[in-house]
Scaffold this motif. Structure first.
Motif, PDB file in Angstrom:
ATOM      1  N   ALA A 138     -13.004   5.296  -1.594  1.00 28.20           N
ATOM      2  CA  ALA A 138     -12.135   5.793  -0.528  1.00 28.20           C
ATOM      3  C   ALA A 138     -11.560   7.141  -0.937  1.00 28.20           C
ATOM      4  CB  ALA A 138     -11.008   4.803  -0.256  1.00 28.20           C
ATOM      5  N   LEU A 139     -11.488   8.046   0.040  1.00 27.60           N
ATOM      6  CA  LEU A 139     -10.919   9.373  -0.165  1.00 27.60           C
ATOM      7  C   LEU A 139      -9.995   9.704   1.004  1.00 27.60           C
ATOM      8  CD1 LEU A 139     -14.172  11.350  -1.104  1.00 27.60           C
ATOM      9  CD2 LEU A 139     -12.359  10.751  -2.698  1.00 27.60           C
ATOM     10  N   SER A 140      -8.986  10.508   0.741  1.00 24.44           N
ATOM     11  CA  SER A 140      -8.197  11.058   1.832  1.00 24.44           C
ATOM     12  C   SER A 140      -9.035  12.127   2.536  1.00 24.44           C
ATOM     13  CB  SER A 140      -6.910  11.692   1.302  1.00 24.44           C
ATOM     14  OG  SER A 140      -7.213  12.841   0.521  1.00 24.44           O
ATOM     15  N   ARG A 141      -8.608  12.531   3.717  1.00 27.78           N
ATOM     16  CA  ARG A 141      -9.337  13.571   4.438  1.00 27.78           C
ATOM     17  C   ARG A 141      -9.383  14.861   3.630  1.00 27.78           C
ATOM     18  NH1 ARG A 141      -6.470  12.508  10.218  1.00 27.78           N
ATOM     19  NH2 ARG A 141      -4.765  12.134   8.778  1.00 27.78           N
ATOM     20  N   GLU A 142      -8.282  15.175   2.947  1.00 29.41           N
ATOM     21  CA  GLU A 142      -8.236  16.396   2.150  1.00 29.41           C
ATOM     22  C   GLU A 142      -9.200  16.314   0.968  1.00 29.41           C
ATOM     23  OE1 GLU A 142      -5.648  14.617   3.118  1.00 29.41           O
ATOM     24  OE2 GLU A 142      -4.805  15.978   4.644  1.00 29.41           O
ATOM     25  N   ASP A 143      -9.236  15.146   0.302  1.00 26.50           N
ATOM     26  CA  ASP A 143     -10.139  14.998  -0.847  1.00 26.50           C
ATOM     27  C   ASP A 143     -11.600  15.002  -0.405  1.00 26.50           C
ATOM     28  OD1 ASP A 143      -8.074  14.946  -2.646  1.00 26.50           O
ATOM     29  OD2 ASP A 143      -7.978  12.757  -2.784  1.00 26.50           O
ATOM     30  N   TRP A 144     -11.899  14.429   0.749  1.00 26.11           N
ATOM     31  CA  TRP A 144     -13.268  14.463   1.259  1.00 26.11           C
ATOM     32  C   TRP A 144     -13.685  15.897   1.570  1.00 26.11           C
ATOM     33  CZ3 TRP A 144     -17.960  13.308   1.397  1.00 26.11           C
ATOM     34  CH2 TRP A 144     -18.798  13.594   2.474  1.00 26.11           C
TER      35      TRP A 144
ATOM     36  N   SER B  47      -7.130   7.402   6.697  1.00 22.59           N
ATOM     37  CA  SER B  47      -6.104   8.089   7.482  1.00 22.59           C
ATOM     38  C   SER B  47      -4.839   8.352   6.663  1.00 22.59           C
ATOM     39  CB  SER B  47      -5.742   7.263   8.720  1.00 22.59           C
ATOM     40  OG  SER B  47      -5.266   5.981   8.347  1.00 22.59           O
ATOM     41  N   TYR B  48      -4.652   7.650   5.548  1.00 23.20           N
ATOM     42  CA  TYR B  48      -3.580   7.970   4.596  1.00 23.20           C
ATOM     43  C   TYR B  48      -4.199   7.919   3.203  1.00 23.20           C
ATOM     44  CZ  TYR B  48      -3.263   2.795   4.704  1.00 23.20           C
ATOM     45  OH  TYR B  48      -3.544   1.448   4.696  1.00 23.20           O
ATOM     46  N   PRO B  49      -3.636   8.628   2.236  1.00 21.85           N
ATOM     47  CA  PRO B  49      -4.277   8.714   0.917  1.00 21.85           C
ATOM     48  C   PRO B  49      -4.397   7.352   0.246  1.00 21.85           C
ATOM     49  CG  PRO B  49      -2.621  10.433   1.160  1.00 21.85           C
ATOM     50  CD  PRO B  49      -2.446   9.502   2.329  1.00 21.85           C
ATOM     51  N   PRO B  50      -5.599   6.902  -0.073  1.00 26.25           N
ATOM     52  CA  PRO B  50      -5.758   5.592  -0.716  1.00 26.25           C
ATOM     53  C   PRO B  50      -5.099   5.528  -2.085  1.00 26.25           C
ATOM     54  CG  PRO B  50      -7.830   6.812  -0.722  1.00 26.25           C
ATOM     55  CD  PRO B  50      -6.898   7.575   0.164  1.00 26.25           C
ATOM     56  N   ALA B  51      -4.902   6.679  -2.722  1.00 22.14           N
ATOM     57  CA  ALA B  51      -4.284   6.687  -4.048  1.00 22.14           C
ATOM     58  C   ALA B  51      -2.805   6.313  -4.006  1.00 22.14           C
ATOM     59  CB  ALA B  51      -4.451   8.062  -4.690  1.00 22.14           C
ATOM     60  N   LEU B  52      -2.191   6.349  -2.821  1.00 21.87           N
ATOM     61  CA  LEU B  52      -0.761   6.039  -2.699  1.00 21.87           C
ATOM     62  C   LEU B  52      -0.417   4.686  -3.291  1.00 21.87           C
ATOM     63  CD1 LEU B  52       0.430   7.144   0.884  1.00 21.87           C
ATOM     64  CD2 LEU B  52       1.274   7.969  -1.326  1.00 21.87           C
ATOM     65  N   PHE B  53      -1.253   3.699  -3.032  1.00 22.10           N
ATOM     66  CA  PHE B  53      -0.941   2.323  -3.421  1.00 22.10           C
ATOM     67  C   PHE B  53      -1.981   1.735  -4.379  1.00 22.10           C
ATOM     68  CE2 PHE B  53       0.258   2.939   1.138  1.00 22.10           C
ATOM     69  CZ  PHE B  53       1.617   3.147   0.907  1.00 22.10           C
TER      70      PHE B  53
END
Length: 207
Positions: free
Chosen positions: A133-139, A165-171
Motif C-alpha cells: 500500500a502507498l499513499s497517493r503522494e508516494d505512488w 486515500s490516507y497514508p497507510p503508514a499512519l497506523f
C-alpha cells in the motif's frame, strides 16, 4: 458539512480524514478527548479538516463534542466494538486504485497490505505475489523515481500496488497495514478463506 456521497445508493460515507480519526481512536484507545489541533498534528491534516471530521462524527452519532476552555473536544461514545460496528455503514475501503507493476527495486517504501498483510495476521497462506500500500503522494513519487509501468497480474515478476486515500503508514506496525484498514480493504472479497481469515484477525483484537 455533509459526508461524502457514496457511489451507490447506500448511506453516505466518511471522508478519508474522518475515517482516519476513527481508526486512530479505535487503535489507540477511545478514552481520551480528541482535539482538532492535536489530531491535525498526529494525522497530517489541517486543523480545519479535523474540525470538519469532528462534525461528521457528531452528525453520525459516533461521538460527543464538548468545549473545554477555548478548545473543542470530541470523545467517541461506547466500547470499541460498539463504535466499530456502528461506524461500518460510514466506512469505506481505503483503496482508491489497485494495479500491478514489476517488482520494484529495494527501498520502494510500501507497507504490506492486502492478502500479503492478512497472511501475517492469520493462518492464511501468503499469495503468489506481494501487495503493498502507498499513499497517493508516494505512488506518484515511485512512478517518477522508478518509472513504474503497469503489467498484467499474470506477469511472473508482478507485484500489486494499492493506492490509498490516507497514508497507510499512519497506523502501520512493522511495515504491515493496521488490521482495521485491512479489514475495510478486503471485506468485499468474496473468497471464503479471506473472510474466515479476516474474522480470525478481528477476534485477535480482543474487543
Amino acid at each position: 458539512p455533509t459526508c461524502t456521497p457514496s457511489r451507490d445508493t447506500g448511506p453516505p460515507t466518511f471522508s478519508p480524514s474522518t475515517q482516519a480519526v476513527v481508526i486512530h481512536a479505535l487503535l489507540r484507545g477511545t478514552e481520551e478527548d480528541l482535539i482538532p489541533l492535536e489530531m491535525a498534528q498526529r494525522l497530517g491534516y489541517s486543523a480545519m479538516t479535523m474540525t470538519r471530521a469532528f462534525d461528521e462524527l457528531e452528525a453520525a452519532n459516533l461521538g460527543a463534542v464538548t468545549t473545554r476552555g477555548r478548545e473543542r473536544c470530541l470523545r467517541l461514545t461506547g466500547r470499541r466494538q460498539e463504535i466499530w460496528s456502528k461506524a461500518q455503514p460510514f466506512l469505506r475501503s481505503p483503496v482508491n486504485k489497485r494495479l500491478f507493476i514489476r517488482r520494484a527495486e529495494t527501498g520502494m517504501g510500501g507497507i504490506r497490505a492486502g492478502l500479503t498483510a492478512l497472511a501475517q495476521y492469520s493462518m492464511l497462506a501468503p499469495p503468489a505475489y506481494s501487495t503493498y500500500a502507498l499513499s497517493r503522494e508516494d505512488w506518484k513519487s515511485l512512478r517518477q523515481r522508478h518509472k513504474a509501468v503497469e503489467v498484467p497480474s499474470q506477469d511472473p515478476d508482478a507485484q500489486e500496488i494499492e493506492v490509498w486515500s490516507y497514508p497507510p503508514a499512519l497506523f502501520a506496525e512493522r511495515d504491515i497495514v493496521d488490521p482495521l484498514s485491512l479489514y475495510l480493504s478486503l471485506k468485499g472479497d468474496g473468497d471464503e478463506r479471506t473472510q474466515a481469515s479476516l474474522d480470525e484477525m478481528m477476534r485477535k483484537l480482543g474487543w
